[in-house]
Design a protein around this motif. Structure first.
Motif, PDB file in Angstrom:
ATOM      1  N   LEU A 313       0.832  -1.203   0.000  1.00  0.00           N
ATOM      2  CA  LEU A 313       0.000   0.000   0.000  1.00  0.00           C
ATOM      3  C   LEU A 313       0.868   1.255   0.000  1.00  0.00           C
ATOM      4  CD1 LEU A 313      -2.640   1.542   0.208  1.00  0.00           C
ATOM      5  CD2 LEU A 313      -2.662   1.080   2.675  1.00  0.00           C
ATOM      6  N   SER A 314       1.911   1.264   0.817  1.00  0.00           N
ATOM      7  CA  SER A 314       2.794   2.434   0.879  1.00  0.00           C
ATOM      8  C   SER A 314       3.521   2.638  -0.449  1.00  0.00           C
ATOM      9  CB  SER A 314       3.809   2.261   2.006  1.00  0.00           C
ATOM     10  OG  SER A 314       3.159   2.127   3.249  1.00  0.00           O
ATOM     11  N   SER A 315       3.898   1.550  -1.109  1.00  0.00           N
ATOM     12  CA  SER A 315       4.539   1.660  -2.425  1.00  0.00           C
ATOM     13  C   SER A 315       3.593   2.283  -3.436  1.00  0.00           C
ATOM     14  CB  SER A 315       4.982   0.269  -2.903  1.00  0.00           C
ATOM     15  OG  SER A 315       5.924  -0.296  -2.024  1.00  0.00           O
ATOM     16  N   ALA A 316       2.332   1.893  -3.358  1.00  0.00           N
ATOM     17  CA  ALA A 316       1.345   2.473  -4.277  1.00  0.00           C
ATOM     18  C   ALA A 316       1.196   3.963  -4.042  1.00  0.00           C
ATOM     19  CB  ALA A 316       0.002   1.771  -4.099  1.00  0.00           C
ATOM     20  N   VAL A 317       1.167   4.372  -2.773  1.00  0.00           N
ATOM     21  CA  VAL A 317       1.077   5.806  -2.461  1.00  0.00           C
ATOM     22  C   VAL A 317       2.298   6.543  -2.991  1.00  0.00           C
ATOM     23  CG1 VAL A 317       0.967   7.492  -0.586  1.00  0.00           C
ATOM     24  CG2 VAL A 317      -0.379   5.401  -0.441  1.00  0.00           C
ATOM     25  N   ALA A 318       3.488   5.943  -2.808  1.00  0.00           N
ATOM     26  CA  ALA A 318       4.713   6.568  -3.322  1.00  0.00           C
ATOM     27  C   ALA A 318       4.667   6.705  -4.836  1.00  0.00           C
ATOM     28  CB  ALA A 318       5.927   5.747  -2.896  1.00  0.00           C
ATOM     29  N   TYR A 319       4.110   5.710  -5.520  1.00  0.00           N
ATOM     30  CA  TYR A 319       4.008   5.776  -6.980  1.00  0.00           C
ATOM     31  C   TYR A 319       3.115   6.933  -7.406  1.00  0.00           C
ATOM     32  CZ  TYR A 319       3.934   4.076 -11.788  1.00  0.00           C
ATOM     33  OH  TYR A 319       4.083   3.977 -13.143  1.00  0.00           O
ATOM     34  N   LEU A 320       2.039   7.159  -6.665  1.00  0.00           N
ATOM     35  CA  LEU A 320       1.152   8.287  -6.982  1.00  0.00           C
ATOM     36  C   LEU A 320       1.902   9.609  -6.876  1.00  0.00           C
ATOM     37  CD1 LEU A 320      -2.094   7.207  -5.076  1.00  0.00           C
ATOM     38  CD2 LEU A 320      -1.611   6.986  -7.520  1.00  0.00           C
TER      39      LEU A 320
END
Length: 790
Positions: A313-320
């Motif tokens: 989930l944190s990786s997805a937020v970082a990608y955004l």
């Protein structure tokens, strides 16, 4: 491997800690690489169509934004086609918005300058050309090549971006839904800490959807890399050698950004697989007839119930966040860029939260329909999920609309720019949002309340959510087109859309009507005409002289007042008034009268060029700050109102409501207070509002130059040398070597040179002089080094 399940409250610190860490790493990695998109030509030396008496020793071109040195260059050719340059194109690290190239000794004639550059962020390529002549007028047959910028860089670009947007939105928004909604529903005290098989089946189906989504992102990024190589080298992929061209592209600033995004996407995929494997298997044999299983604090059921799921989930937020750092929001002027990037992050995060949540809700509804006949939990599950998702959707919708207003200011800026391709895509996106909000309102106000009691309402909800997902997907397609197109304000500027062309002013001063007009008011040769009449309309003759100057407002070039030629009674004219830089100007007319004190007329106008960018259409920092404050306030209000019981609104006890939802109330109240403070500051104190640059307050006179020489000898000559060539006695021990001022100074504005001297240059031996030399003497020093020539 079994990972202990953490309760929802215990997982929150993990979410924030990991998210902050990944965001920090991504931001630090990309911040140093932030550049701008669509680097259009700003001005040059020589200027387009300029007729020079003496041959220049080099050609310098400035752009609106920093450029990628690896894929940018200048070519200068004679009328015979011979290349007239010496060596490679040169890039100054202290002026990333310019490049220059040395010239051979030029004979009299006409020369064509061709250039191309590449954006350091989104990889957009821009080309252009212009003419100049030496010792004679430009040849009548000479013609610069036309480089009309392409509509989009590649036909596949919008669809590749669309695949990335869809994939990361489903992945990030769905995981966030599972963390904020599904986990609370699954382990709700209202459900007696029961585990619903329906919820578990929905989670397993979404896991497959998330894996497919992040795989789509990775595949689309690979396609984006292939497309970028083909765009840069103007050749189909089949004609390029992978081992030769790919390393060069990946080694560029754009490639570095691409690599970070790919690394984050691969991390998201790997951690999602790890979370799926660590999730303990749920054996149906352990489930009783009520579709429940005993609560087991050592059992992990959902993706976000374990460490690896939170990392995903944190990786997805970082990608955004990384998407925002390579978007048009990073291409706005420096004074509003932080606001633009923060707003864009909010916009993308809100869109992902809404769209990904809808996909997960649709999955839950589909599973609930299949299990409604056999599982008494199915109707409860979908009703509880929809109810819990409603406030999240309200907050996301408010953030989406509010941040979209700020983004529109940044990219469109003026109403006339709506007529551009980028503006048209924005209109389509807005039109798609209307039915999306309408369907969401119907689900929230009407359908959600019936889910617990009417089984057929589940199927209706599934259909409306599918409709929402389809409309949202089309809105993301419109957003992908917007990202592929040149921002509306830049396109409008190049085409002259929404730019005030009037360069004239009339004013009566002491009985004389002064009518001044500049035609055509563009880069190149212009004619300034001043007509003088008395109160009866007759020519005003009590004039000894008329002088005028055309002053560039973004810098001070010490433009002199020049006399106008009297061509008729009351008519004075200056022909061939050259404007070399597109931008904002001020015309100052001084009428020397025999019957009174001098009469002065001054007015401003914007000069544009079909070949040059002028940055005339730009968001004002005060307006951006005002809208940003309103954006924060709107999100705060949405937080407070998100949990309203709409059906009982007429009988609502507001005090009790705020107490019962104190967390939302406190956070929302803080946001509204901060937003109001930012908005009020924008038109009162003005903290953070950019002031208009004043330029050098001292004209480049002999007196100023002499004062500058004294400061140079005392503070600069030991490193830069007596002649400013960077060969002073102290330069021997320095690395990097001091700059050759004859080459370095012409690349910069007076304001830049003042900043270098006053504050120093990082990474060099150039230290701050502001405490050693007064501001006034620094300006004189700037004037002196302006006189240094090779």
């Amino acid at each position: 491997m079994t990972v202990s399940r953490l309760s929802a409250s215990a997982m929150k610190p993990w979410l924030f800690a990991i998210a902050v860490l990944t965001l920090a790493i991504g931001s630090i990695a990309c911040a140093s690489k932030i550049a701008l998109a669509h680097a259009n030509q700003l001005h040059s030396a020589p200027t387009p169509s300029q007729q020079l008496e003496d041959a220049p020793d080099r050609v310098i071109i400035w752009f609106t934004e920093p450029i990628e040195s690896m894929f940018s260059h200048i070519s200068v050719r004679s009328t015979t086609g011979a290349e007239m340059t010496v060596g490679e194109t040169v890039f100054d690290p202290t002026e990333p918005q310019s490049m220059w190239i040395q010239l051979q000794e030029l004979e009299n004639g006409t020369y064509t300058v061709s250039w191309r550059n590449l954006s350091s962020i989104d990889g957009h390529k821009v080309s252009g050309s212009f003419l100049f002549s030496v010792g004679e007028p430009i040849g009548a047959s000479a013609e610069a090549n036309s480089f009309e910028q392409p509509f989009i860089q590649a036909p596949t670009d919008p669809f590749i971006r669309w695949a990335i947007y869809l994939g990361i939105a489903i992945f990030a928004g769905g995981l966030l839904f599972e963390y904020l909604v599904a986990s609370h529903t699954l382990w709700s005290e209202d459900n007696g800490l029961r585990v619903s098989l329906t919820a578990l089946r929905a989670s397993h189906i979404f896991t497959l959807t998330a894996l497919l989504s992040i795989a789509t992102v990775i595949t689309a990024q690979l396609a984006q890399l292939i497309q970028q190589v083909a765009v840069i080298y103007d050749a189909p992929w089949s004609a390029l050698t992978v081992t030769e061209y790919l390393p060069r592209v990946i080694g560029s600033a754009w490639g570095s950004n691409w690599a970070w995004r790919m690394l984050i996407a691969l991390t998201a995929l790997a951690t999602l697989l790890a979370a799926h494997r660590s999730r303990a298997s749920i054996a149906e044999a352990r489930v009783d007839a009520n579709d429940t299983a005993p609560a087991d604090e050592e059992q992990s059921y959902l993706l976000t119930d374990n460490f690896w799921g939170m990392v995903a989930l944190s990786s997805a937020v970082a990608y955004l966040v990384l998407i925002s750092l390579v978007s048009h929001s990073a291409a706005v002027p420096n004074d509003v860029r932080p606001i633009a990037i923060i707003s864009d992050v909010m916009h993308i995060a809100a869109a992902a939260t809404w769209f990904g949540g809808l996909v997960y809700l649709m999955t839950t509804a589909s599973v609930s329909i299949r299990g409604a006949s056999s599982s008494p939990d199915a109707m409860w599950l979908i009703a509880d999920s929809a109810t819990r998702f409603t406030p999240i959707a309200i907050i996301a919708a408010a953030a989406l609309v509010a941040s979209g207003i700020v983004s529109s200011l940044m990219q469109v800026t003026v109403p006339a720019a709506i007529s551009t391709p980028h503006g048209a895509a924005l209109v389509v996106k807005l039109l798609l949002l209307l039915p999306l909000i309408a369907i969401a309102g119907y689900n929230m106000l009407s359908l959600t309340r019936r889910l617990r009691f009417h089984r057929e309402s589940i199927n209706t909800l599934r259909k409306t959510v599918i409709a929402e997902c389809m409309i949202a997907a089309l809105a993301l397609l419109a957003a992908a087109w917007m990202a592929s197109l040149e921002p509306a304000r830049l396109y409008a500027e190049r085409k002259g859309i929404g730019i005030e062309r009037a360069a004239s002013r009339s004013e009566e001063i002491d009985g004389a009507l002064i009518d001044a007009a500049l035609e055509p008011g563009e880069v190149g040769a212009n004619t300034l005409q001043v007509r003088l009449t008395d109160t009866r309309g007759a020519p005003f003759t009590k004039v000894e002289e008329v002088r005028a100057r055309i002053k560039y407002l973004d810098d001070d070039f010490a433009e002199p007042y020049l006399p106008l030629e009297k061509i008729d009674e009351g008519v004075w004219e200056q022909q061939d008034a050259q404007i070399s830089i597109a931008g904002a100007y001020q015309i100052e007319v001084n009428v020397v009268r025999s019957d009174a004190f001098d009469s002065r007329l001054s007015f401003r106008f914007s000069a544009r060029s079909s070949s040059f960018a002028s940055d005339l259409i730009r968001p004002q920092s005060s307006t951006a700050l005002l809208l940003f404050g309103l954006q924060i306030g709107i999100i705060g209000m949405a937080l407070i109102l998100s949990r309203l019981p709409w059906s009982a609104l007429p009988r609502l006890e507001w005090r009790q409501y705020l107490v019962n939802n104190r967390r939302f109330s406190v956070i929302g109240g803080c946001c509204m207070t901060v937003g109001a403070a930012i908005a009020i500051n924008s038109f009162t104190l003005g903290i953070g509002v950019t002031k208009e640059a004043a330029g050098n307050p001292f004209p480049l006179t002999q007196e100023s130059v002499q004062l500058g020489i004294e400061q140079y000898v005392a503070a600069c000559a030991s490193c830069h040398g007596d002649a400013g060539r960077g060969d002073g006695p102290a330069s021997i021990a320095l690395n990097p070597k001091p700059a050759d001022l004859a080459v370095h100074v012409p690349l910069h504005s007076d304001a830049d040179l003042f900043d270098f001297i006053a504050n120093g240059i990082d990474g060099t031996a150039m230290t701050a002089q502001i405490g050693k030399i007064s501001e006034e003497d620094i300006w004189h020093l700037v004037n002196y080094i302006r006189t240094i020539r090779e």
